[in-house]
Write a protein that holds these residues in place. Structure first.
Motif, short mmCIF file in Angstrom:
data_model
loop_
_atom_site.label_atom_id
_atom_site.label_comp_id
_atom_site.label_asym_id
_atom_site.label_seq_id
_atom_site.Cartn_x
_atom_site.Cartn_y
_atom_site.Cartn_z
N ALA A 149 4.30 -0.22 9.76
CA ALA A 149 3.16 0.67 9.52
C ALA A 149 1.87 -0.04 9.91
O ALA A 149 0.97 -0.21 9.07
N ASP A 203 0.88 -1.17 0.00
CA ASP A 203 0.00 0.00 0.00
C ASP A 203 0.92 1.22 0.00
O ASP A 203 1.51 1.55 1.03
N LYS A 261 0.49 3.75 2.83
CA LYS A 261 0.80 3.38 4.22
C LYS A 261 2.26 2.97 4.42
O LYS A 261 2.82 3.17 5.49
N GLU A 308 0.23 -2.71 7.73
CA GLU A 308 -0.61 -2.36 6.58
C GLU A 308 0.17 -1.86 5.37
O GLU A 308 -0.41 -1.58 4.33
#
Ligand code: SF4
Ligand code: SF4
Length: 202
Positions: free
Chosen positions: A96, A43, A46, A99
């Motif tokens: 993180a 991601d 993130k 994530e």
């Protein structure tokens, strides 16, 4: 001739009534179970580019390269889908809040060209304002600053990089003077330059 068992006959009759047990893939797309462990996905919002996932990956399915050409300083993170064993260690280690990279239920991994079997994301790098060495990703410095709160003020590099990310200081002004002495302390520096400018008598 061997006659079918009663159980097999029941299954055959059932299949005639309710249809075959197998799906019509690839005509009909396959939907895996929600808990299926498929290939991990980054991601980019993130992930902070800390490289913890690369460190823990048992099969070196994660790599990175730092590009520091002039103003374009970025870290490219690679995930090699043909090497990954979907163990989930990267997700477990992700700083993180687990994530930055997560196992997905993406199971379709067929490639015509195996050299294309990877995915990438890019993160902006913070370079030392004196020597130009890589300090960390900008998002990673901000992540540290958020975690340690007011103790950010004890580290000039964290403090100034935080101010720069908020647009509070002008990078041209703090980088104008380069004497490798005391005035350079008010800059975003790597550990070596921080030590050199602190110990100098200039
Ligand atoms: S799932 Fe396991 S093998 Fe795949 S990238 Fe993450 S740590 Fe490496
Ligand atoms: S934030 Fe998570 S996904 Fe991003 S580099 Fe660090 S461990 Fe890997």
């Amino acid at each position: 001739m061997k006659l079918p068992k009663a159980r097999e006959l029941v299954e055959a009759v059932k299949a005639l009534i309710v249809g075959p047990y197998t799906s019509k893939f690839p005509k009909k797309p396959h939907t895996p179970y929600p808990s299926f462990r498929g290939q991990p996905k980054y991601d980019p919002e993130k992930c902070v580019g800390c490289l913890a996932c690369e460190l823990v990956c048992p099969v070196e399915a994660i790599g990175h390269s730092d590009k520091t050409n002039g103003k374009e300083s970025k870290r490219i993170m690679y995930h090699y889908t043909d090497t990954c064993i979907f163990c989930g260690s990267c997700e477990q280690a992700c700083i993180a809040d687990n994530e930055g990279i997560k196992l997905s239920n993406d199971w379709e991994l067929a490639f015509f060209d195996r050299s294309q079997a990877f995915e990438t994301i890019e993160k902006e790098l913070q370079l030392c304002e004196l020597c130009g060495d890589v300090i960390a990703c900008k998002d990673h410095l901000n992540w540290i600053s958020e975690r340690i709160g007011e103790r950010t003020y004890s580290s000039p590099t964290l403090y100034y990089s935080r101010m720069a990310s908020l647009g509070v200081i002008d990078e041209n002004i703090i980088s104008a003077l380069r004497d490798h002495g005391r005035s350079d302390r008010i800059k975003i520096l790597c550990a070596r330059c921080r030590r050199d400018t602190t110990l100098t008598t200039r």
